[in-house]
Design an enzyme around this catalytic site. Structure first.
Site, PDB file in Angstrom:
ATOM      1  N   ALA A 197       3.020   9.377   4.756  1.00 15.85           N
ATOM      2  CA  ALA A 197       2.538   8.016   4.585  1.00 15.85           C
ATOM      3  C   ALA A 197       1.373   7.418   5.079  1.00 15.85           C
ATOM      4  CB  ALA A 197       4.080   7.097   4.282  1.00 15.85           C
ATOM      5  N   LYS A 198       1.087   6.318   4.290  1.00 14.31           N
ATOM      6  CA  LYS A 198       0.021   5.461   4.756  1.00 14.31           C
ATOM      7  C   LYS A 198       0.331   3.685   4.831  1.00 14.31           C
ATOM      8  CE  LYS A 198      -3.774   5.969   7.594  1.00 14.31           C
ATOM      9  NZ  LYS A 198      -3.335   7.043   9.326  1.00 14.31           N
ATOM     10  N   GLY A 199      -0.541   2.801   5.393  1.00 14.28           N
ATOM     11  CA  GLY A 199      -0.401   2.146   4.519  1.00 14.28           C
ATOM     12  C   GLY A 199      -1.484   0.902   4.996  1.00 14.28           C
TER      13      GLY A 199
END
Ligand code: NAD
Length: 428
Positions: free
Chosen positions: A117-119
């Site tokens: 994931a990444k934000g």
């Protein structure tokens, strides 16, 4: 060599190679080598989930400002998703999507039970007060409270964020669930359940994979020279640990410029200088200045890009003299440079392998939080080194088996693990 102090702002995403396309072009080659079926290919080519949040924050002047934030979950077949949160004015959804997929491949290549994931939040943290950053971080956490969770999605720091932001995130999330929940986030301050050995973990993994690669090339560390681009967390630790292993570090650089010493730079002195000068090497007397662009093509055996994306391109790849490139940074080589590097016979330890020491020790932090038991630094280091060495060997053997570059081999190892897991879990 000419003095150089000019820092070029990274180009906006439309002028650079699109990181998502860059990642997909390598993914496609690996998928073809593996003979990946269309069904699994279609599942993996797009993220599982993309969340866009609007974050109203009261600024110090009393005015309300709305920030746009993202969280992209690329894949969770191997376990809860893991990936950092970036605060930067150039945050772009395509970039977040590419970085999220990178996390899937990175966790799979080191065989830890996480998805990717990444934000990110579009903001300029350098112009915001601690109070504004705290309100923004808490707003982001609340907006994503149903996405985050120790068994669902576990954020970590990335550009523009650090232990302070992770502490706010942990606190806000804990309030929403009514219990202290340290395992919801990694990269926390040590007193709040952060892991010993996390600070140096990425640079240490770069060192371990460099030594493993030198072994394959038949080169002795004490007879090898290196250049390191970037002297932040990854670059300075990689340089220090390689220096301790006897490599002659002839060049280092940071945002202030590049520095060269043909007899080798004393990295302990360079780090002490940087720590005493606001984190910059400018004015360091243990080396002379050189043109920053020349660092990548200077006469050394090992090149460690550990700063920013897309620095090795089709424009400078032909001039690289190093026999080995170890990618401390994420995406330092654009896909268009790959064929040139391969043709020159340069070995590349790709980002998803070389810099995965960081996520490995983040995983150890999560394990310790769940165990409620703190490991010693020796336990952390010994286990992380073993994971890195095993992952390197697996990727190397795959590259030999299929006669493919290490970069594609790393994708093959990762995609194969994910695809096999889909086969066993089934469920569509
Ligand atoms: P950092 O902010 O601590 O350091 C970045 C360094 O690069 C600084 O010394 C800065 O001055 C320098 N720099 C910036 N632009 C430059 C340029 N154009 N030329 C030369 N030097 C330049 O960041 P970091 O944590 O060391 O991360 C560096 C890279 O490693 C990033 O790509 C990051 O995504 C990747 N990475 C970091 C970790 C980690 O654990 N920190 C883990 C995996 C990957």
């Amino acid at each position: 060599m000419a003095a150089h102090t000019v820092y070029k702002e990274p180009a906006p995403i439309m002028d650079r190679e699109n990181p998502l396309e860059s990642m997909m072009s390598r993914f496609n080659i690996a998928a073809e080598i593996l003979g990946l079926d269309d069904e699994t290919y279609n599942v993996l080519k797009a993220p599982d989930k993309q969340v866009i949040v609007n974050l109203p924050v009261t600024m110090d002047d009393g005015k309300l400002r709305v920030f746009e934030g993202y969280r992209v979950i690329h894949n969770t077949i191997l376990g809860p998703s893991k990936g950092g949160i970036r605060y930067d004015k150039h945050v772009h959804l395509d970039e977040v999507k590419a970085l999220a997929a990178w996390m899937t491949w990175k966790c799979a290549v080191v065989d830890i039970p996480y998805g990717g994931a990444k934000g990110g939040i579009i903001c300029d943290p350098t112009t915001m007060s601690p109070g504004e950053l705290e309100r923004l971080t808490r707003a982001y956490t609340l907006a994503l409270k149903d996405v985050f969770g120790p068994d669902r999605d576990i954020p970590a720091p990335d550009m523009g964020t650090g232990p302070r932001e992770m502490a706010w995130l942990m606190d806000e999330f804990s309030k929403t669930v009514g219990a202290t929940s340290p395992a919801v986030v990694t990269g926390k301050p040590l007193v709040m359940g952060g892991s010993l050995g996390r600070t140096e973990a990425t640079g240490r993994g770069v060192m371990v994979s460099t030594l493993a690669a030198l072994g394959k090339l038949g080169l002795k560390p004490t007879e090898v020279s290196a250049a390191v681009q970037g002297f932040g967390n990854v670059g300075s630790w990689a340089a220090k640990l390689l220096f301790d292993k006897g490599l002659k570090i002839k060049a280092v650089s940071d945002i202030s410029g590049a520095y060269w010493n043909d007899n080798g730079i004393n990295i302990d002195e360079a780090i002490a200088y940087k720590n005493a000068h606001s984190g910059r090497l400018e004015g360091f007397s243990g080396a002379s200045t050189m043109d920053a662009d020349d660092l990548l093509t200077c006469d050394v055996d090992v090149l460690v890009p550990a700063a920013v994306e897309d620095v090795i391109t089709e424009h400078n790849a032909r001039d690289i003299k190093a026999k080995l490139i170890v990618e401390g940074a994420n995406g330092p080589t654009s896909a268009s440079a790959d064929p040139i590097i391969n043709e020159k016979g340069i070995m590349v330890v790709p980002d998803i392998l070389a810099n995965s020491g960081g996520v490995t020790v983040s995983y150890f932090e999560w394990v310790q939080n769940r165990q409620g038991f703190k490991w010693t630094e020796e336990m952390v280091t010994e286990r992380a080194d073993r994971i890195m060495a095993d992952a390197f060997e697996k990727v190397y053997q795959t590259s030999q088996k299929y006669k493919i570059p290490m970069r594609i081999a790393a994708y093959v190892v990762s995609i194969d693990k994910v695809a096999q897991t889909y086969k066993f879990r089934g469920g569509f």
